[in-house]
Scaffold this motif. Structure first.
Motif, PDB file in Angstrom:
ATOM      1  N   THR A  11      13.606  22.734  -9.111  1.00 33.46           N
ATOM      2  CA  THR A  11      14.617  21.703  -9.012  1.00 33.46           C
ATOM      3  C   THR A  11      15.641  22.104  -7.956  1.00 33.46           C
ATOM      4  OG1 THR A  11      14.362  21.240 -11.358  1.00 33.46           O
ATOM      5  CG2 THR A  11      16.355  20.407 -10.302  1.00 33.46           C
ATOM      6  N   THR A  12      15.989  21.160  -7.084  1.00 30.86           N
ATOM      7  CA  THR A  12      17.000  21.436  -6.062  1.00 30.86           C
ATOM      8  C   THR A  12      17.969  20.270  -5.970  1.00 30.86           C
ATOM      9  OG1 THR A  12      15.686  20.495  -4.271  1.00 30.86           O
ATOM     10  CG2 THR A  12      15.471  22.863  -4.631  1.00 30.86           C
ATOM     11  N   LEU A  13      19.159  20.588  -5.496  1.00 33.56           N
ATOM     12  CA  LEU A  13      20.164  19.574  -5.193  1.00 33.56           C
ATOM     13  C   LEU A  13      20.609  19.785  -3.763  1.00 33.56           C
ATOM     14  CD1 LEU A  13      22.262  17.363  -5.880  1.00 33.56           C
ATOM     15  CD2 LEU A  13      23.778  19.203  -6.636  1.00 33.56           C
ATOM     16  N   SER A  14      20.509  18.728  -2.957  1.00 28.77           N
ATOM     17  CA  SER A  14      20.984  18.739  -1.583  1.00 28.77           C
ATOM     18  C   SER A  14      22.083  17.695  -1.473  1.00 28.77           C
ATOM     19  CB  SER A  14      19.851  18.383  -0.614  1.00 28.77           C
ATOM     20  OG  SER A  14      18.752  19.256  -0.780  1.00 28.77           O
ATOM     21  N   VAL A  15      23.203  18.067  -0.857  1.00 29.68           N
ATOM     22  CA  VAL A  15      24.337  17.157  -0.720  1.00 29.68           C
ATOM     23  C   VAL A  15      24.516  16.831   0.762  1.00 29.68           C
ATOM     24  CG1 VAL A  15      26.783  16.763  -1.162  1.00 29.68           C
ATOM     25  CG2 VAL A  15      25.429  18.159  -2.763  1.00 29.68           C
ATOM     26  N   PHE A  16      24.523  15.539   1.055  1.00 30.62           N
ATOM     27  CA  PHE A  16      24.636  15.049   2.424  1.00 30.62           C
ATOM     28  C   PHE A  16      25.939  14.275   2.602  1.00 30.62           C
ATOM     29  CE2 PHE A  16      20.161  15.443   1.547  1.00 30.62           C
ATOM     30  CZ  PHE A  16      19.627  15.950   2.718  1.00 30.62           C
ATOM     31  N   ASP A  17      26.525  14.374   3.781  1.00 33.21           N
ATOM     32  CA  ASP A  17      27.607  13.485   4.187  1.00 33.21           C
ATOM     33  C   ASP A  17      26.911  12.291   4.847  1.00 33.21           C
ATOM     34  OD1 ASP A  17      29.497  12.150   5.952  1.00 33.21           O
ATOM     35  OD2 ASP A  17      30.824  13.870   5.617  1.00 33.21           O
ATOM     36  N   GLN A  18      27.212  11.078   4.393  1.00 33.80           N
ATOM     37  CA  GLN A  18      26.476   9.923   4.915  1.00 33.80           C
ATOM     38  C   GLN A  18      26.701   9.717   6.413  1.00 33.80           C
ATOM     39  OE1 GLN A  18      27.653   6.463   2.676  1.00 33.80           O
ATOM     40  NE2 GLN A  18      29.292   5.970   4.102  1.00 33.80           N
ATOM     41  N   SER A  19      27.758  10.287   6.983  1.00 33.03           N
ATOM     42  CA  SER A  19      27.970  10.146   8.427  1.00 33.03           C
ATOM     43  C   SER A  19      27.166  11.171   9.220  1.00 33.03           C
ATOM     44  CB  SER A  19      29.461  10.277   8.768  1.00 33.03           C
ATOM     45  OG  SER A  19      29.910  11.594   8.496  1.00 33.03           O
TER      46      SER A  19
ATOM     47  N   PHE B 113      23.880  12.742  -3.032  1.00 30.85           N
ATOM     48  CA  PHE B 113      23.272  13.878  -3.713  1.00 30.85           C
ATOM     49  C   PHE B 113      21.790  13.566  -3.872  1.00 30.85           C
ATOM     50  CE2 PHE B 113      26.868  16.186  -6.024  1.00 30.85           C
ATOM     51  CZ  PHE B 113      27.857  15.684  -5.198  1.00 30.85           C
ATOM     52  N   ALA B 114      20.943  14.424  -3.328  1.00 36.53           N
ATOM     53  CA  ALA B 114      19.493  14.274  -3.473  1.00 36.53           C
ATOM     54  C   ALA B 114      19.018  15.320  -4.481  1.00 36.53           C
ATOM     55  CB  ALA B 114      18.794  14.458  -2.138  1.00 36.53           C
ATOM     56  N   VAL B 115      18.558  14.848  -5.639  1.00 37.63           N
ATOM     57  CA  VAL B 115      18.136  15.744  -6.718  1.00 37.63           C
ATOM     58  C   VAL B 115      16.613  15.702  -6.809  1.00 37.63           C
ATOM     59  CG1 VAL B 115      18.400  16.366  -9.141  1.00 37.63           C
ATOM     60  CG2 VAL B 115      20.240  15.107  -7.979  1.00 37.63           C
ATOM     61  N   LEU B 116      15.978  16.802  -6.456  1.00 38.30           N
ATOM     62  CA  LEU B 116      14.536  16.912  -6.611  1.00 38.30           C
ATOM     63  C   LEU B 116      14.281  17.315  -8.054  1.00 38.30           C
ATOM     64  CD1 LEU B 116      11.672  16.858  -5.440  1.00 38.30           C
ATOM     65  CD2 LEU B 116      11.968  19.286  -4.881  1.00 38.30           C
ATOM     66  N   CYS B 117      13.952  16.319  -8.880  1.00 43.95           N
ATOM     67  CA  CYS B 117      13.699  16.551 -10.298  1.00 43.95           C
ATOM     68  C   CYS B 117      12.255  16.968 -10.495  1.00 43.95           C
ATOM     69  CB  CYS B 117      13.974  15.275 -11.097  1.00 43.95           C
ATOM     70  SG  CYS B 117      15.714  14.805 -11.126  1.00 43.95           S
ATOM     71  N   GLN B 118      12.062  17.889 -11.441  1.00 44.82           N
ATOM     72  CA  GLN B 118      10.740  18.415 -11.727  1.00 44.82           C
ATOM     73  C   GLN B 118      10.503  18.437 -13.232  1.00 44.82           C
ATOM     74  OE1 GLN B 118       9.494  21.768  -9.517  1.00 44.82           O
ATOM     75  NE2 GLN B 118       9.930  20.623  -7.672  1.00 44.82           N
ATOM     76  N   LYS B 119       9.294  18.812 -13.595  1.00 51.51           N
ATOM     77  CA  LYS B 119       8.939  18.973 -15.004  1.00 51.51           C
ATOM     78  C   LYS B 119      10.052  19.744 -15.708  1.00 51.51           C
ATOM     79  CE  LYS B 119       5.392  21.103 -17.892  1.00 51.51           C
ATOM     80  NZ  LYS B 119       4.114  21.809 -17.892  1.00 51.51           N
ATOM     81  N   ASN B 120      10.465  19.261 -16.853  1.00 54.31           N
ATOM     82  CA  ASN B 120      11.522  19.809 -17.703  1.00 54.31           C
ATOM     83  C   ASN B 120      12.896  19.208 -17.432  1.00 54.31           C
ATOM     84  OD1 ASN B 120       9.573  22.354 -17.184  1.00 54.31           O
ATOM     85  ND2 ASN B 120      10.297  22.364 -19.288  1.00 54.31           N
ATOM     86  N   ASP B 121      13.071  18.443 -16.358  1.00 52.20           N
ATOM     87  CA  ASP B 121      14.390  17.916 -16.007  1.00 52.20           C
ATOM     88  C   ASP B 121      14.655  16.575 -16.682  1.00 52.20           C
ATOM     89  OD1 ASP B 121      14.817  20.091 -14.348  1.00 52.20           O
ATOM     90  OD2 ASP B 121      14.349  19.002 -12.502  1.00 52.20           O
ATOM     91  N   LEU B 122      15.857  16.466 -17.242  1.00 53.49           N
ATOM     92  CA  LEU B 122      16.368  15.205 -17.767  1.00 53.49           C
ATOM     93  C   LEU B 122      17.549  14.826 -16.897  1.00 53.49           C
ATOM     94  CD1 LEU B 122      16.613  13.111 -20.325  1.00 53.49           C
ATOM     95  CD2 LEU B 122      18.644  14.499 -20.747  1.00 53.49           C
ATOM     96  N   ILE B 123      17.532  13.604 -16.370  1.00 57.54           N
ATOM     97  CA  ILE B 123      18.647  13.101 -15.582  1.00 57.54           C
ATOM     98  C   ILE B 123      19.036  11.736 -16.133  1.00 57.54           C
ATOM     99  CG2 ILE B 123      17.176  12.101 -13.767  1.00 57.54           C
ATOM    100  CD1 ILE B 123      19.430  12.986 -11.762  1.00 57.54           C
ATOM    101  N   SER B 124      20.350  11.531 -16.247  1.00 54.01           N
ATOM    102  CA  SER B 124      20.873  10.251 -16.699  1.00 54.01           C
ATOM    103  C   SER B 124      21.914   9.795 -15.683  1.00 54.01           C
ATOM    104  CB  SER B 124      21.498  10.378 -18.089  1.00 54.01           C
ATOM    105  OG  SER B 124      22.034   9.131 -18.494  1.00 54.01           O
ATOM    106  N   VAL B 125      21.575   8.754 -14.941  1.00 61.27           N
ATOM    107  CA  VAL B 125      22.433   8.214 -13.895  1.00 61.27           C
ATOM    108  C   VAL B 125      23.279   7.096 -14.519  1.00 61.27           C
ATOM    109  CG1 VAL B 125      22.469   7.089 -11.636  1.00 61.27           C
ATOM    110  CG2 VAL B 125      20.660   8.758 -12.178  1.00 61.27           C
ATOM    111  N   PRO B 126      24.617   7.233 -14.489  1.00 62.55           N
ATOM    112  CA  PRO B 126      25.465   6.230 -15.137  1.00 62.55           C
ATOM    113  C   PRO B 126      25.299   4.833 -14.542  1.00 62.55           C
ATOM    114  CG  PRO B 126      26.740   8.185 -14.555  1.00 62.55           C
ATOM    115  CD  PRO B 126      25.390   8.318 -13.903  1.00 62.55           C
ATOM    116  N   ASP B 127      25.470   3.829 -15.396  1.00 63.00           N
ATOM    117  CA  ASP B 127      25.371   2.450 -14.925  1.00 63.00           C
ATOM    118  C   ASP B 127      26.363   2.228 -13.787  1.00 63.00           C
ATOM    119  OD1 ASP B 127      27.747   2.414 -16.423  1.00 63.00           O
ATOM    120  OD2 ASP B 127      27.380   0.427 -17.230  1.00 63.00           O
ATOM    121  N   GLY B 128      25.959   1.414 -12.834  1.00 62.36           N
ATOM    122  CA  GLY B 128      26.799   1.108 -11.690  1.00 62.36           C
ATOM    123  C   GLY B 128      26.724   2.107 -10.558  1.00 62.36           C
TER     124      GLY B 128
END
Length: 186
Positions: free
Chosen positions: A2-10, A122-137
């Motif tokens: 699992t990895t997290l990459s953070v990008f500036d949109q500009s 935030f780009a989250v490469l989710c893998q086996k065992n990962d639970l992610i809950s993205v809030p509404d909106g």
């Protein structure tokens, strides 16, 4: 991994932060209301049915339903031999929001969630065992790659399932796709 990459949109060509530390990923995502956890998985046959998967994870699904008010759960599973893989990938590649939390528990494989917060993605490469809950909106998109191979349990408050409101922004086209980020992680 699992990895997290953070990008500036500009400056979408380069990630400002990359981490493989689950505790740091959890902390960085929690600042934006995103739930990230790693749960144990069970050994199931590759061709396990939706019913078998939901039964194997019945306790976890019941707990999340009680805790968060979810009404329905299903399983989505894609393999590289799926004849509709290109159309399915395209369906989720545009930025959108939901009127409910988007919850996924990966029981097999991997895929990328992109979460757009202000000027950051935030780009989250989710893998086996990962639970992610993205809030509404939350503005986001999902990239399963050109050769998808994953199985996820999905939970919904709306019993009818997945419904998206597309933003019309082109941000998803400007950031590195699955091929670049999953390749870098592997």
């Amino acid at each position: 991994m699992t990895t997290l990459s953070v990008f500036d949109q500009s400056q979408p060509e380069t990630a400002r932060t990359v981490t493989e530390n689950p505790a740091e990923i959890r902390e960085l995502l929690a600042r934006h209301g995103v739930r990230f956890e790693q749960w144990p998985t069970r050994d199931l046959p590759a061709d396990a049915s939706q019913e078998e998967i939901l039964e194997a994870y019945g306790d976890e699904v019941a707990k999340l339903k009680a805790e968060c008010g979810f009404q329905a759960a299903d399983v989505v599973s894609l393999n590289p031999d799926n004849p509709q893989k290109e159309a399915l990938r395209k369906k989720f590649l545009d930025e959108h929001t939901h009127r409910e939390d988007e919850v996924r528990f990966f029981v097999r494989g991997q895929a990328l969630f992109y979460l757009h917060f202000g000027n950051e993605v935030f780009a989250v490469l989710c893998q086996k065992n990962d639970l992610i809950s993205v809030p509404d909106g939350t503005r986001h998109w999902f990239d399963m790659g050109p050769e998808p191979e994953f199985t996820c349990i999905r939970l919904f408050t709306n019993p009818e399932g997945w419904a998206a409101d597309f933003t019309g922004e082109d941000i998803a086209a400007r950031l590195p796709h699955y091929e670049a980020l999953a390749g870098a992680a592997g």
